[in-house]
Design an enzyme around this catalytic site. Structure first.
Site, short mmCIF file in Angstrom:
data_model
loop_
_atom_site.label_atom_id
_atom_site.label_comp_id
_atom_site.label_asym_id
_atom_site.label_seq_id
_atom_site.Cartn_x
_atom_site.Cartn_y
_atom_site.Cartn_z
N ASP A 53 -27.26 4.58 -3.61
CA ASP A 53 -26.42 3.71 -2.37
C ASP A 53 -24.93 4.42 -2.35
O ASP A 53 -24.13 3.56 -3.14
CB ASP A 53 -26.51 2.33 -2.74
CG ASP A 53 -25.75 1.46 -1.58
OD1 ASP A 53 -25.86 1.92 -0.56
OD2 ASP A 53 -25.54 0.29 -2.03
N GLU A 95 -29.33 6.39 0.88
CA GLU A 95 -29.35 5.55 1.77
C GLU A 95 -28.31 6.26 2.86
O GLU A 95 -27.22 6.84 2.74
CB GLU A 95 -28.57 3.99 1.81
CG GLU A 95 -28.86 3.24 2.79
CD GLU A 95 -28.76 1.95 2.70
OE1 GLU A 95 -29.66 1.22 1.85
OE2 GLU A 95 -27.57 1.01 2.82
N ASP A 106 -24.80 -4.70 -6.94
CA ASP A 106 -24.41 -3.31 -6.11
C ASP A 106 -25.57 -2.28 -6.43
O ASP A 106 -25.97 -1.58 -5.60
CB ASP A 106 -23.03 -2.64 -6.57
CG ASP A 106 -22.00 -3.52 -6.12
OD1 ASP A 106 -21.41 -3.45 -4.99
OD2 ASP A 106 -21.15 -3.98 -7.15
#
Lengths: 176, 176
Positions: free
Chosen positions: B7, B68, B141
């Site tokens: 991410d 992502e 996260d």
């Protein structure tokens, strides 16, 4: 001072190498445009850019790298690819242990033409004149990268002179 | 299939490693968040991310990397840094010779929660449930990165099965 300037892009990434000092005419050492096919996979395009930039840094042995900053106001369709390419460009300098500076497009334009809103033709014309080239750089995409290198020499150079002056002044004060 | 999900982010970049097959419960192999100081130089931040990701790929030996996708609609103040980090993340996979896939945030959310508009809490809850974890991943996260890896196993796996089926069908046709 030898500077490698990068105008980041995925499809076309301009690279220009200039040697010079602030206030003196610079010398164009070399330039190129790194291309990749929009139909190719993003990971292969970034890998190609990374490898080519590493080779160019190795070949030209610059003392610093200057990269044009990317803004989200740019063409929305391509801005993410341009930003990814700029990450890879900045990394190429950092991985070689070189100082990397970024400049906004208007800083670059102002440095070579005197106006932050100059157009591409004006930038190309001034690059050609400042470096005393017999013809404008071809492909034109490279002119921006050369302008970024010139911008860094002038601005970075000024910055270095100011820092050196500040250090000298401090030394004089402490020796009194 | 072992997947390293990323991410991307400059200040916090989530990384999650999951092993699994489509339709079966996956296994969480490891996760972390790579951090860098917003006050530090951009080139040093990207270099830190690059080196840490290379170490993690070396450590976990994934078969593929899933990242992502970043969109310009995201927080405009940080989106350029996130896009630069995503370029470095994709490059980390490509440089290790691994296949790299990118997924949109809604593809990732839909893969783990069934809804492309699920919120962060829902994604964390489903990641915890799907991987049979005793507690939600901390820091939070990392949950998104783990979800990206799960998304790739489910979708990429399906894709591989479809490709294999197509190849087998073509072989049957040609042997008739």
């Amino acid at each position: 001072m030898r500077v490698l300037g990068i105008d980041p892009g995925l499809t076309r990434c301009g690279v220009g190498v200039v040697e010079g000092m602030p206030g003196r005419p610079g010398k164009l050492i070399g330039y190129t445009v790194v291309r990749s096919d929009p139909d190719e996979d993003i990971s292969q395009r970034l890998l190609h850019l990374d490898r080519t930039l590493a080779t160019l840094v190795e070949q030209y042995q610059p003392e610093s790298v200057a990269v044009e900053r990317v803004f989200s106001q740019h063409n929305a369709r391509t801005v993410m690819g341009t930003a990814q390419a700029s990450g890879v460009a900045i990394l190429a300098g950092a991985r070689a242990g070189l100082p990397v500076q970024t400049y906004t497009p208007s800083e670059v334009k102002a440095a070579v033409t005197g106006s932050g809103t100059a157009d591409k033709a004006q930038v190309t014309a001034m690059v050609t004149r400042l470096l005393k080239l017999s013809a404008p750089p071809k492909p034109a995409d490279a002119a921006d990268a050369i302008a970024i290198a010139i911008c860094h020499i002038w601005r970075g150079g000024t910055r270095s002179l100011l820092q050196a002056a500040a250090v000298a002044a401090a030394a004089r004060r402490s020796s009194r």
